[in-house]
Design an enzyme around this catalytic site. Structure first.
Site, PDB file in Angstrom:
ATOM      1  N   SER A 143       0.859  -1.180   0.000  1.00  0.00           N
ATOM      2  CA  SER A 143       0.000   0.000   0.000  1.00  0.00           C
ATOM      3  C   SER A 143       0.894   1.228   0.000  1.00  0.00           C
ATOM      4  O   SER A 143       2.082   1.151   0.354  1.00  0.00           O
ATOM      5  CB  SER A 143      -0.883   0.003   1.265  1.00  0.00           C
ATOM      6  OG  SER A 143      -1.540   1.243   1.434  1.00  0.00           O
ATOM      7  N   TYR A 156      -2.164  -1.491  10.145  1.00  0.00           N
ATOM      8  CA  TYR A 156      -2.180  -1.661   8.690  1.00  0.00           C
ATOM      9  C   TYR A 156      -0.868  -1.166   8.088  1.00  0.00           C
ATOM     10  O   TYR A 156      -0.234  -1.835   7.277  1.00  0.00           O
ATOM     11  CB  TYR A 156      -3.372  -0.888   8.118  1.00  0.00           C
ATOM     12  CG  TYR A 156      -3.573  -1.024   6.635  1.00  0.00           C
ATOM     13  CD1 TYR A 156      -4.277  -2.106   6.115  1.00  0.00           C
ATOM     14  CD2 TYR A 156      -3.094  -0.060   5.745  1.00  0.00           C
ATOM     15  CE1 TYR A 156      -4.488  -2.231   4.748  1.00  0.00           C
ATOM     16  CE2 TYR A 156      -3.292  -0.182   4.378  1.00  0.00           C
ATOM     17  CZ  TYR A 156      -3.989  -1.265   3.890  1.00  0.00           C
ATOM     18  OH  TYR A 156      -4.191  -1.392   2.533  1.00  0.00           O
TER      19      TYR A 156
END
Length: 283
Positions: A143, A156
């Site tokens: 990401s 995350y």
């Protein structure tokens, strides 16, 4: 999509929804045989049937990436039936949003188990297959949160930084085996992960999922199908770092060129997030 995908076999985790479903569909459109692996087996079966109705070769397979033995078994089944695995898209992921002081140990573990251990389990299951073949391409979904300071989602962010590190190291090591490795770093893509995904959650009492989704809209989310097309073009080019949409590279460059400025920007974003949580009528 270029015809070089024709006849290839791809295994996509988290393949029943969001980025995974878009990648599975685009791979299929390019002529690849697709294994759609997901905990949400009903959705996986629906997508596989839809692709088969369009003339593709597609399979649905139930898989919880947190289970290493299950991943080994699923990969073995795909190889036994299809003869090989040319692509592994290590894509399954969840998110837990909120500041660290809102976390429980379960929040950390849930995200680590899917986003990091799930990727490792995929590597352990499929990398030996590709080494024996002397070819293959592993695409690990990280990401932009794996490249930048990202407030409000520390678990995350931690997993995605780790996935980038694994991918970069593995790319160098795997070259002698004829295996390619890429780190996929999406910007904001319009998928369920924006509010945690099917198995994630938001630890922000002042915000509903709808309000959280609305806040992401300010960052111009890209539609998943358009995203998948661009990603597969980058995969076929064998790009080491795949950043889509491309304009998100600006934030990566900022982080590298001026870490102090990047931290100041992160503080501003956190201030805005806290303001949203405390605003009247948001609860």
């Amino acid at each position: 999509m270029p015809s070089s995908l024709s006849g290839k076999v791809a295994f996509v985790t988290g393949g029943a929804s969001g980025i995974g479903a878009a990648l599975s569909t685009e791979l299929s459109n390019g002529g690849a045989e697709v294994w759609i692996a997901d905990r949400q087996i009903g959705r996986a079966q629906e997508l596989a049937q839809r692709l088969r109705d369009g003339g593709a070769k597609a399979h649905a397979i139930e898989l919880d990436v947190r289970d290493a033995a299950a991943f080994e078994s699923a990969a073995a089944e795909a190889v036994q039936e299809s003869g090989r695995l040319d692509y592994l898209f290590n894509n399954a992921g969840i998110g837990v949003s909120g500041e660290i002081d809102s976390y429980t140990l379960d929040d950390w573990n849930d995200v680590f188990d899917v986003n990091l251990r799930g990727v490792v389990h995929g590597i352990q299951a499929v990398y030996p297959v590709m080494i024996r073949q002397g070819s293959g391409h592993i695409v690990n979904t990280a990401s932009m949160a794996g490249l930048n300071t990202t407030v409000g989602q520390a678990s995350y962010t931690a997993t995605k930084h780790a996935v980038v590190a694994i991918s970069r190291t593995m790319r160098v090591e795997a070259e002698r085996h004829g295996v390619r490795v890429s780190a996929l770093c999406p910007g904001v893509i319009r998928t369920p992960i924006l509010t945690g995904g099917e198995y994630g959650r938001i630890n922000a009492p002042g915000l509903t999922s709808e309000e959280f989704q609305k806040s992401w809209e300010r960052l111009r989310p890209m539609d998943a199908d358009k995203f998948a097309e661009r990603v597969l073009r980058a995969v076929l080019r064998n790009d080491a770092m795949i950043i889509v949409p491309g304009w998100w590279k600006v934030w990566w460059y900022l982080e590298r060129l001026s870490p102090a400025l990047a931290l100041r920007v992160s503080k501003m974003l956190l201030k805005e997030l806290r303001k949203m949580e405390s605003a009247p009528g948001t609860a």
